[in-house]
Design a protein around this motif. Structure first.
Motif, PDB file in Angstrom:
ATOM      1  N   GLN A  26       0.835  -1.217   0.000  1.00 62.67           N
ATOM      2  CA  GLN A  26       0.000   0.000   0.000  1.00 62.67           C
ATOM      3  C   GLN A  26       0.857   1.251   0.000  1.00 62.67           C
ATOM      4  OE1 GLN A  26      -3.183   0.298   2.898  1.00 62.67           O
ATOM      5  NE2 GLN A  26      -3.646  -1.861   2.609  1.00 62.67           N
ATOM      6  N   ILE A  27       1.947   1.226   0.771  1.00 59.30           N
ATOM      7  CA  ILE A  27       2.828   2.399   0.801  1.00 59.30           C
ATOM      8  C   ILE A  27       3.543   2.550  -0.546  1.00 59.30           C
ATOM      9  CG2 ILE A  27       4.907   3.374   1.866  1.00 59.30           C
ATOM     10  CD1 ILE A  27       3.888   2.112   4.527  1.00 59.30           C
ATOM     11  N   LEU A  28       3.994   1.430  -1.110  1.00 57.62           N
ATOM     12  CA  LEU A  28       4.732   1.483  -2.377  1.00 57.62           C
ATOM     13  C   LEU A  28       3.828   1.655  -3.597  1.00 57.62           C
ATOM     14  CD1 LEU A  28       7.398  -1.237  -1.633  1.00 57.62           C
ATOM     15  CD2 LEU A  28       7.858   1.124  -2.251  1.00 57.62           C
ATOM     16  N   TYR A  34      12.317   2.540   0.064  1.00 59.00           N
ATOM     17  CA  TYR A  34      11.485   1.982   1.143  1.00 59.00           C
ATOM     18  C   TYR A  34      12.295   0.977   1.976  1.00 59.00           C
ATOM     19  CZ  TYR A  34       7.344   0.133   3.480  1.00 59.00           C
ATOM     20  OH  TYR A  34       6.419  -0.246   4.427  1.00 59.00           O
ATOM     21  N   ALA A  35      13.113   0.183   1.300  1.00 60.89           N
ATOM     22  CA  ALA A  35      13.964  -0.776   2.015  1.00 60.89           C
ATOM     23  C   ALA A  35      14.942  -0.034   2.931  1.00 60.89           C
ATOM     24  CB  ALA A  35      14.735  -1.640   1.012  1.00 60.89           C
ATOM     25  N   ASN A  83       9.853  14.071  -7.225  1.00 59.13           N
ATOM     26  CA  ASN A  83       8.566  13.442  -6.886  1.00 59.13           C
ATOM     27  C   ASN A  83       8.740  12.432  -5.758  1.00 59.13           C
ATOM     28  OD1 ASN A  83       7.272  14.893  -8.823  1.00 59.13           O
ATOM     29  ND2 ASN A  83       7.238  13.260 -10.349  1.00 59.13           N
ATOM     30  N   LEU A  84       9.809  11.629  -5.857  1.00 60.88           N
ATOM     31  CA  LEU A  84      10.064  10.644  -4.793  1.00 60.88           C
ATOM     32  C   LEU A  84      10.400  11.342  -3.474  1.00 60.88           C
ATOM     33  CD1 LEU A  84      12.124   7.868  -6.646  1.00 60.88           C
ATOM     34  CD2 LEU A  84       9.713   7.857  -6.024  1.00 60.88           C
ATOM     35  N   GLN A  85      11.148  12.434  -3.588  1.00 60.78           N
ATOM     36  CA  GLN A  85      11.508  13.215  -2.394  1.00 60.78           C
ATOM     37  C   GLN A  85      10.231  13.648  -1.650  1.00 60.78           C
ATOM     38  OE1 GLN A  85      12.859  17.213  -3.292  1.00 60.78           O
ATOM     39  NE2 GLN A  85      14.546  16.991  -1.839  1.00 60.78           N
ATOM     40  N   ARG A  86       9.249  14.121  -2.414  1.00 63.58           N
ATOM     41  CA  ARG A  86       7.967  14.557  -1.812  1.00 63.58           C
ATOM     42  C   ARG A  86       7.202  13.354  -1.263  1.00 63.58           C
ATOM     43  NH1 ARG A  86       7.984  18.415  -5.751  1.00 63.58           N
ATOM     44  NH2 ARG A  86       7.133  17.035  -7.340  1.00 63.58           N
ATOM     45  N   GLU A  87       7.107  12.310  -2.097  1.00 61.81           N
ATOM     46  CA  GLU A  87       6.264  11.171  -1.738  1.00 61.81           C
ATOM     47  C   GLU A  87       6.735  10.467  -0.459  1.00 61.81           C
ATOM     48  OE1 GLU A  87       5.555   8.569  -5.050  1.00 61.81           O
ATOM     49  OE2 GLU A  87       4.821   7.012  -3.701  1.00 61.81           O
ATOM     50  N   PHE A  88       8.064  10.406  -0.278  1.00 59.38           N
ATOM     51  CA  PHE A  88       8.595   9.674   0.879  1.00 59.38           C
ATOM     52  C   PHE A  88       8.995  10.615   2.026  1.00 59.38           C
ATOM     53  CE2 PHE A  88       9.002   6.466  -2.423  1.00 59.38           C
ATOM     54  CZ  PHE A  88       8.634   5.313  -1.753  1.00 59.38           C
ATOM     55  N   SER A  89       8.570  11.891   1.944  1.00 58.23           N
ATOM     56  CA  SER A  89       9.083  12.884   2.899  1.00 58.23           C
ATOM     57  C   SER A  89       8.727  12.570   4.356  1.00 58.23           C
ATOM     58  CB  SER A  89       8.608  14.291   2.526  1.00 58.23           C
ATOM     59  OG  SER A  89       7.200  14.316   2.587  1.00 58.23           O
ATOM     60  N   ASP A  90       7.650  11.819   4.582  1.00 58.30           N
ATOM     61  CA  ASP A  90       7.299  11.463   5.965  1.00 58.30           C
ATOM     62  C   ASP A  90       8.172  10.333   6.505  1.00 58.30           C
ATOM     63  OD1 ASP A  90       5.331  13.298   6.002  1.00 58.30           O
ATOM     64  OD2 ASP A  90       3.688  11.881   5.637  1.00 58.30           O
ATOM     65  N   LEU A  91       8.832   9.602   5.598  1.00 58.05           N
ATOM     66  CA  LEU A  91       9.586   8.418   6.025  1.00 58.05           C
ATOM     67  C   LEU A  91      11.097   8.650   6.075  1.00 58.05           C
ATOM     68  CD1 LEU A  91       7.769   5.607   3.955  1.00 58.05           C
ATOM     69  CD2 LEU A  91       7.168   6.531   6.186  1.00 58.05           C
ATOM     70  N   ILE A  92      11.619   9.394   5.113  1.00 55.56           N
ATOM     71  CA  ILE A  92      13.082   9.496   4.988  1.00 55.56           C
ATOM     72  C   ILE A  92      13.431  10.825   4.306  1.00 55.56           C
ATOM     73  CG2 ILE A  92      13.026   8.204   2.777  1.00 55.56           C
ATOM     74  CD1 ILE A  92      15.667   6.843   3.650  1.00 55.56           C
ATOM     75  N   LYS A  93      14.524  11.453   4.761  1.00 55.48           N
ATOM     76  CA  LYS A  93      14.929  12.726   4.128  1.00 55.48           C
ATOM     77  C   LYS A  93      15.733  12.419   2.864  1.00 55.48           C
ATOM     78  CE  LYS A  93      17.448  17.020   5.027  1.00 55.48           C
ATOM     79  NZ  LYS A  93      16.745  17.697   3.938  1.00 55.48           N
ATOM     80  N   ILE A  94      15.328  13.043   1.771  1.00 56.55           N
ATOM     81  CA  ILE A  94      15.996  12.790   0.485  1.00 56.55           C
ATOM     82  C   ILE A  94      16.536  14.103  -0.066  1.00 56.55           C
ATOM     83  CG2 ILE A  94      15.647  12.095  -1.920  1.00 56.55           C
ATOM     84  CD1 ILE A  94      13.490  10.128  -0.950  1.00 56.55           C
ATOM     85  N   ASN A  95      17.844  14.133  -0.364  1.00 54.25           N
ATOM     86  CA  ASN A  95      18.445  15.270  -1.070  1.00 54.25           C
ATOM     87  C   ASN A  95      18.621  14.879  -2.531  1.00 54.25           C
ATOM     88  OD1 ASN A  95      18.756  16.927   1.253  1.00 54.25           O
ATOM     89  ND2 ASN A  95      20.500  15.650   1.855  1.00 54.25           N
ATOM     90  N   VAL A  96      18.196  15.752  -3.425  1.00 56.36           N
ATOM     91  CA  VAL A  96      18.216  15.421  -4.857  1.00 56.36           C
ATOM     92  C   VAL A  96      19.394  16.119  -5.559  1.00 56.36           C
ATOM     93  CG1 VAL A  96      16.931  15.674  -7.028  1.00 56.36           C
ATOM     94  CG2 VAL A  96      15.726  15.050  -4.928  1.00 56.36           C
TER      95      VAL A  96
END
Ligand code: NAP
Length: 269
Positions: free
Chosen positions: A82-84, A136-137, A158-171
């Protein structure tokens, strides 16, 4: 095969390079399970999935290009799927289709078994379907922050936004020299190197990093990283692990992963 044989398979397009029919068929035989596993090449994933119910097909893997689309045609997805919003495994239980994602699990376990990743500066290359599973892994492994490089920056954003609650992503843009040089682990989740000897980054800029590539067999990136004396991992364990979890979901049996590794190696010779 007889009138009680259960039918499993893999839906995708193209499907002719898949190792899954070979592996699962051998495992059904090894564990004396009365079942077959066949390739289903499909131009229409919706019709294909509806057909699973109509034909009482017990389970399928979903591969390119349908993992995300398939998610919308199943009856129930487990929490990870569901998350993925992506499934690579479907189980048909009395006409209800249950969806799972064993790709991310396969990668997670391969990484956990082979590397010390805690506290490392990790850079992921790619922002497609496989990259989503890798992100996600990494989150599930307790990683709090990663860098992503991709040819199309907007997809990484887009991934940075989508996963922002789970992990910090620098693009970053693909091959950003300072990030490549500064990374402790670089993971290639693009398709670059699958069909030729291209590399997604310039290996000259890699100073100390472990190199992971989810493609199997060894890409040019892995070959050159080995030549440089860097620690490496290719995609074979991820491949075997995802099959292991699909097989377990369908049959309850945990197959011998070492035997599976040998089957995959033989397949790609
Ligand atoms: P996908 O959704 O089509 O994404 C492809 C990715 O590769 C995108 O990030 C794309 O960048 C990038 N890319 C493609 N051509 C490129 C080029 N010429 N230069 C730079 N970047 C390029 O595919 P996917 O499902 O994520 O699969 C990616 C790879 O993972 C495949 O090779 C597949 O075999 C492998 N895989 C392995 C396993 C395993 O079990 N070991 C499981 C799943 C997938 P843009 O966003 O700019 O297009």
């Amino acid at each position: 095969m007889n009138a009680k044989t259960d039918i499993y398979g893999i839906i995708g397009n193209p499907i002719d390079r898949s190792f899954s029919p070979t592996l699962h068929t051998k495992m059904f035989k090894k564990y004396r399970i009365n079942a077959v596993y066949v390739p289903f090449k499909s131009d229409n994933i919706k019709d294909a999935i509806i057909g699973l119910k109509g034909l009482s097909i017990k389970g399928v893997n979903i591969t390119l290009p349908y993992k995300e689309k398939a998610f919308f045609f199943i009856d129930h997805a487990d929490e990870d799927a569901q998350i993925l919003k992506s499934v690579n495994t479907i189980k048909n239980v009395d006409g209800k289709l249950y969806g799972y994602n064993t790709d991310f699990k396969g990668f997670m376990e391969a990484l956990r078994n082979n590397f010390n990743y805690k506290g490392k500066n990790i850079t992921l290359i790619g922002a497609g379907g496989a990259a989503r599973g890798v992100i996600y892994a990494l989150y599930k492994l307790g990683i709090k922050k990663i860098n992503i490089m991709n040819r199309t920056i907007s997809k990484a954003e887009n991934l940075q936004r989508e996963f922002s609650d789970l992990i910090k992503i620098n693009v970053y843009e693909l091959n950003a020299k300072e990030i490549v040089g500064d990374s402790d682990m670089i993971i290639n989740a693009t398709s670059v190197g699958l069909k030729n000897s291209n590399m997604p980054i310039d290996i000259k800029n890699v100073e100390k990093s472990d190199i992971v590539d989810i493609i199997y067999p060894d890409t040019e990136l892995i070959k050159q990283a080995k030549f440089k004396g860097l620690r490496t991992m290719n995609g074979i364990e991820m491949l075997v692990n995802q099959a292991f979890y699909s097989f377990k979901i369908w049959t309850g049996v945990e197959f011998d992963r070492k035997a599976a590794l040998d089957i995959v190696k033989d397949f790609y010779i």
